[in-house]
Design an enzyme around this catalytic site. Structure first.
Site, PDB file in Angstrom:
ATOM      1  N   HIS A  72       0.849  -1.192   0.000  1.00 38.15           N
ATOM      2  CA  HIS A  72       0.000   0.000   0.000  1.00 38.15           C
ATOM      3  C   HIS A  72       0.888   1.246   0.000  1.00 38.15           C
ATOM      4  O   HIS A  72       1.716   1.420   0.898  1.00 38.15           O
ATOM      5  CB  HIS A  72      -0.910   0.014   1.226  1.00 38.15           C
ATOM      6  N   TYR A 200      -9.855   5.543   6.697  1.00 38.39           N
ATOM      7  CA  TYR A 200     -10.149   5.961   8.065  1.00 38.39           C
ATOM      8  C   TYR A 200     -11.214   7.044   7.973  1.00 38.39           C
ATOM      9  O   TYR A 200     -10.990   8.071   7.332  1.00 38.39           O
ATOM     10  CB  TYR A 200      -8.905   6.515   8.746  1.00 38.39           C
ATOM     11  N   PRO A 292      -5.727   0.890  18.341  1.00 40.49           N
ATOM     12  CA  PRO A 292      -5.439   0.321  17.018  1.00 40.49           C
ATOM     13  C   PRO A 292      -5.399   1.346  15.892  1.00 40.49           C
ATOM     14  O   PRO A 292      -4.972   1.009  14.780  1.00 40.49           O
ATOM     15  CB  PRO A 292      -6.593  -0.672  16.815  1.00 40.49           C
ATOM     16  N   LYS A 296      -0.207   0.398  15.167  1.00 42.26           N
ATOM     17  CA  LYS A 296       1.121   0.443  15.771  1.00 42.26           C
ATOM     18  C   LYS A 296       1.409  -0.701  16.749  1.00 42.26           C
ATOM     19  O   LYS A 296       2.534  -0.831  17.218  1.00 42.26           O
ATOM     20  CB  LYS A 296       1.301   1.783  16.509  1.00 42.26           C
ATOM     21  N   TYR A 384       3.219   6.792   9.988  1.00 46.52           N
ATOM     22  CA  TYR A 384       2.416   5.643   9.593  1.00 46.52           C
ATOM     23  C   TYR A 384       3.302   4.510   9.055  1.00 46.52           C
ATOM     24  O   TYR A 384       3.110   3.344   9.416  1.00 46.52           O
ATOM     25  CB  TYR A 384       1.389   6.046   8.553  1.00 46.52           C
TER      26      TYR A 384
END
Length: 389
Positions: A72, A200, A292, A296, A384
């Site tokens: 990704h 998200y 979550p 991480k 990220y």
């Protein structure tokens, strides 16, 4: 029995540590209180940072991951009917990998069996003795009999409820915790993902997440009350609520189907200090928990494994205690940065019961800043994909 390193806990962090140490000729014995089948039945996230991917390759267990994973290059964030992408590859030249934690753990167990390393399942009453001295040992019960393993070091990879953290005296350790006033209701379904990258979502109805395991297996979440129960949610109710929290164009493409797993996860931030007491080291959930949001948990455990592996190799190769003495300091420096990212992303995307109108306006302004500010996006991308070790 005697070994060099006893690893308490047979999850991915303990297994990865054992495999990396084996590559350096360091012997380990791994103790797990459940069966292998039980461990592999756990449903966990599957977003792997660059550092963890590289460690899997270093450990020699990346062949299937490299073959089957999904790369990704970014992620998406939506708010109401707006959605924007954060392009990791364009911003910082890196990416993340989607590969289920169950599959990763399966690969690590297969690798441990292949090297014939000692693994003891279904152990009970594990006790860590004399960890603050030069000759620690571990006792446990297996098959109705008590056993003892003498060792040089002990790696506590046994999770939040394990014995390792509790072995460190309360007069020595300090714990930091924040409990969030909501949970995540998640389902796993044999349906194609609604999008080729994670989404998200922030909405007036609460947070939602669209994620994936593979091209025909999807994982979806909606924010729910922390006192909610799985039995309160039919599959139809879940899908209806998820659609309400997504932009219309995404909701229209959502393929629904029966859930094959459904659960509610509470959200908390937790850190214990220090992460070393004498010859006992804490790794992963034994030392810290993150919400979550941002994926991480496993990745922060992997960074612990990195620092501990380096420290132990330095000791056995060079007879140098420097890495061991500074393990906790190094690990915690990165842990707190990961905690900050998870905490800030959770605050950015969720609805809190005590938010005022002003708070909601500020949250919206933060999201729009991330939408339109490349510097903010670069910071998000760096965190990220994973900060360097």
């Amino acid at each position: 029995m005697r070994t060099q390193v006893v690893i308490v806990g047979g999850g991915p962090s303990g297994l990865l540590l054992g495999q990396l140490l084996h590559k350096q000729g360091i012997e380990t014995v791994l103790l797990e209180r459940k069966t292998r089948e039980y461990v592999l039945a756990r449903i966990r996230a599957g977003i792997l940072e660059t550092g963890l991917v590289n460690m899997m390759r270093e450990a020699g267990v990346a062949e299937r991951m490299d073959r089957e994973c999904f790369v990704h290059h970014g992620t998406c964030i939506s708010y109401e009917n707006e959605m924007f992408a954060i392009d990791f590859h364009k911003l910082i030249g890196q990416n993340v990998v989607v590969y289920g934690q169950t599959e990763l753990t399966h690969d690590l167990y297969d690798a441990r069996e292949a090297i014939d390393a000692t693994t003891v399942f279904e152990v009970e009453n594990v006790q860590i003795i004399d960890a603050d001295r030069d000759a620690p040992y571990v006792t446990y019960v297996s098959g109705g009999a008590e056993h003892r393993i003498d060792c040089d070091f002990i790696a506590g990879c046994d999770g939040f409820h394990g014995v390792s953290r509790k072995t460190i005296p309360e007069t020595v350790r300090k714990e930091y915790e924040k409990i969030f006033p909501f949970g995540w209701l998640g389902i796993l379904s044999e349906t194609p993902p609604v999008h080729d990258e994670l989404i998200y979502a922030n909405s007036t109805r609460g947070f939602a997440l669209c994620s994936m395991r593979n091209e025909n297996l999807s994982r979806y979440y909606v924010q729910c009350d922390q006192t909610d129960k799985v039995e309160n949610w039919s599959d139809d109710a879940f899908w209806d609520e998820l659609k309400r929290r997504l932009p219309e164009a995404i909701a229209e493409k959502l393929v629904t189907g029966p859930s094959i797993e459904k659960s509610i996860a509470p959200l908390r931030s937790f850190v214990t200090e220090p992460m070393r007491w004498g010859r006992l080291f804490l790794c992963g959930d034994a030392a810290h928990i993150v919400p979550p949001t941002g994926a991480k948990g496993l990745n922060t455990a992997a960074s612990d494994v990195h620092y501990l592996h380096e420290a132990l190799v330095r000791f056995y190769r060079d007879k140098d205690m420097g890495g061991i003495e500074h393990y906790s300091e190094k690990a915690l420096a990165r842990v707190w940065k990961a905690e900050r990212f998870s905490w800030s992303t959770t605050n950015l995307l969720h609805r809190f019961p005590d938010q005022s109108d002003f708070d909601l306006k500020m949250q919206r302004a933060e999201i729009e800043s991330l939408h339109y500010n490349e510097i903010a996006q670069r910071w998000f991308a760096q965190n990220y994909v994973g900060l360097p070790y």
